[in-house]
Design a protein around this motif. Sequence first.
Motif, PDB file in Angstrom:
ATOM      1  N   ASN A 120       0.836  -1.215   0.000  1.00 24.02           N
ATOM      2  CA  ASN A 120       0.000   0.000   0.000  1.00 24.02           C
ATOM      3  C   ASN A 120       0.864   1.256   0.000  1.00 24.02           C
ATOM      4  O   ASN A 120       0.619   2.195  -0.768  1.00 24.02           O
ATOM      5  CB  ASN A 120      -0.939   0.007   1.208  1.00 24.02           C
ATOM      6  N   LEU A 121       1.894   1.239   0.864  1.00 18.83           N
ATOM      7  CA  LEU A 121       2.777   2.418   0.899  1.00 18.83           C
ATOM      8  C   LEU A 121       3.534   2.570  -0.414  1.00 18.83           C
ATOM      9  O   LEU A 121       3.749   3.701  -0.887  1.00 18.83           O
ATOM     10  CB  LEU A 121       3.761   2.295   2.072  1.00 18.83           C
ATOM     11  N   LYS A 122       3.920   1.429  -0.995  1.00 19.56           N
ATOM     12  CA  LYS A 122       4.610   1.464  -2.286  1.00 19.56           C
ATOM     13  C   LYS A 122       3.698   2.039  -3.359  1.00 19.56           C
ATOM     14  O   LYS A 122       4.136   2.877  -4.179  1.00 19.56           O
ATOM     15  CB  LYS A 122       5.044   0.037  -2.651  1.00 19.56           C
ATOM     16  N   ALA A 123       2.429   1.591  -3.359  1.00 19.06           N
ATOM     17  CA  ALA A 123       1.466   2.100  -4.343  1.00 19.06           C
ATOM     18  C   ALA A 123       1.242   3.592  -4.145  1.00 19.06           C
ATOM     19  O   ALA A 123       1.185   4.355  -5.123  1.00 19.06           O
ATOM     20  CB  ALA A 123       0.141   1.337  -4.234  1.00 19.06           C
ATOM     21  N   ASP A 128       2.386   8.959  -5.943  1.00 17.63           N
ATOM     22  CA  ASP A 128       2.945  10.279  -5.667  1.00 17.63           C
ATOM     23  C   ASP A 128       4.060  10.604  -6.657  1.00 17.63           C
ATOM     24  O   ASP A 128       4.138  11.724  -7.178  1.00 17.63           O
ATOM     25  CB  ASP A 128       3.465  10.311  -4.223  1.00 17.63           C
ATOM     26  N   VAL A 129       4.928   9.591  -6.934  1.00 21.57           N
ATOM     27  CA  VAL A 129       6.004   9.799  -7.897  1.00 21.57           C
ATOM     28  C   VAL A 129       5.420  10.088  -9.274  1.00 21.57           C
ATOM     29  O   VAL A 129       5.876  10.984 -10.003  1.00 21.57           O
ATOM     30  CB  VAL A 129       6.952   8.579  -7.934  1.00 21.57           C
ATOM     31  N   ALA A 134       4.268  13.591 -13.539  1.00 22.71           N
ATOM     32  CA  ALA A 134       3.287  14.217 -14.424  1.00 22.71           C
ATOM     33  C   ALA A 134       3.336  15.734 -14.283  1.00 22.71           C
ATOM     34  O   ALA A 134       3.307  16.472 -15.285  1.00 22.71           O
ATOM     35  CB  ALA A 134       1.898  13.684 -14.114  1.00 22.71           C
ATOM     36  N   THR A 135       3.389  16.180 -13.034  1.00 15.81           N
ATOM     37  CA  THR A 135       3.450  17.633 -12.800  1.00 15.81           C
ATOM     38  C   THR A 135       4.708  18.210 -13.427  1.00 15.81           C
ATOM     39  O   THR A 135       4.655  19.257 -14.108  1.00 15.81           O
ATOM     40  CB  THR A 135       3.422  17.920 -11.282  1.00 15.81           C
ATOM     41  N   LEU A 136       5.862  17.525 -13.222  1.00 19.61           N
ATOM     42  CA  LEU A 136       7.110  18.012 -13.821  1.00 19.61           C
ATOM     43  C   LEU A 136       7.039  17.966 -15.344  1.00 19.61           C
ATOM     44  O   LEU A 136       7.508  18.887 -16.024  1.00 19.61           O
ATOM     45  CB  LEU A 136       8.296  17.165 -13.325  1.00 19.61           C
ATOM     46  N   SER A 137       6.433  16.881 -15.862  1.00 21.72           N
ATOM     47  CA  SER A 137       6.320  16.767 -17.316  1.00 21.72           C
ATOM     48  C   SER A 137       5.468  17.900 -17.878  1.00 21.72           C
ATOM     49  O   SER A 137       5.794  18.494 -18.911  1.00 21.72           O
ATOM     50  CB  SER A 137       5.700  15.425 -17.700  1.00 21.72           C
ATOM     51  N   ILE A 138       4.372  18.163 -17.176  1.00 20.08           N
ATOM     52  CA  ILE A 138       3.486  19.246 -17.652  1.00 20.08           C
ATOM     53  C   ILE A 138       4.216  20.582 -17.574  1.00 20.08           C
ATOM     54  O   ILE A 138       4.142  21.401 -18.503  1.00 20.08           O
ATOM     55  CB  ILE A 138       2.179  19.255 -16.834  1.00 20.08           C
TER      56      ILE A 138
END
Length: 169
Positions: A120-123, A128-129, A134-138
């Motif tokens: 769950n924490l990994k997911a 989050d990553v 996505a945010t960085l890509s945008i």
Amino acid sequence: MEELFEGLLNDHLGFVVWAAVAFIILLILLGKFAWKPIMAAIADRERSIEDALLKAEAAKEEMARLTNENEQLLKEARKERDQILNEARHLKDQIINEAKTAANVEGARMIEHAKLEINNLKAIAMADVKNQVATLSIEIAEKVLRKQFADQAAQDELVADLLKEVKIK
């Protein structure tokens, strides 16, 4: 010698008769007053000795019986003690095995729970990553596009290239 013997008998004959009568009277008196009580006392003493011997024999037999009974009770007590010890060992082993089984089950459950928690924490971390990527890509795409669209000729050329790639069906 006959004369001497006869003289002795005549002189002493009265004495012998009186001595015999006195002895017979003494025997009758002793028989009536002393002999019966003495014989009764002896008979009582014989009976008491016989009773004492019988009681001693009975006590000896009772002691032997009690000794045998005590030995039997001691054997039974030892047997019962050994049985109790065996049951206690068996119960101890059973409790230890149950505790080990419970510990293994609990450990497996905790490991499974930890794996689920890790997954769950990994997911969550992956999501989050991905959001950050996505945010960085945008942001990168936005900066690239702003730079490209700053020039009007570059914008027109990009639109023309996109229109060539898109085919109408």
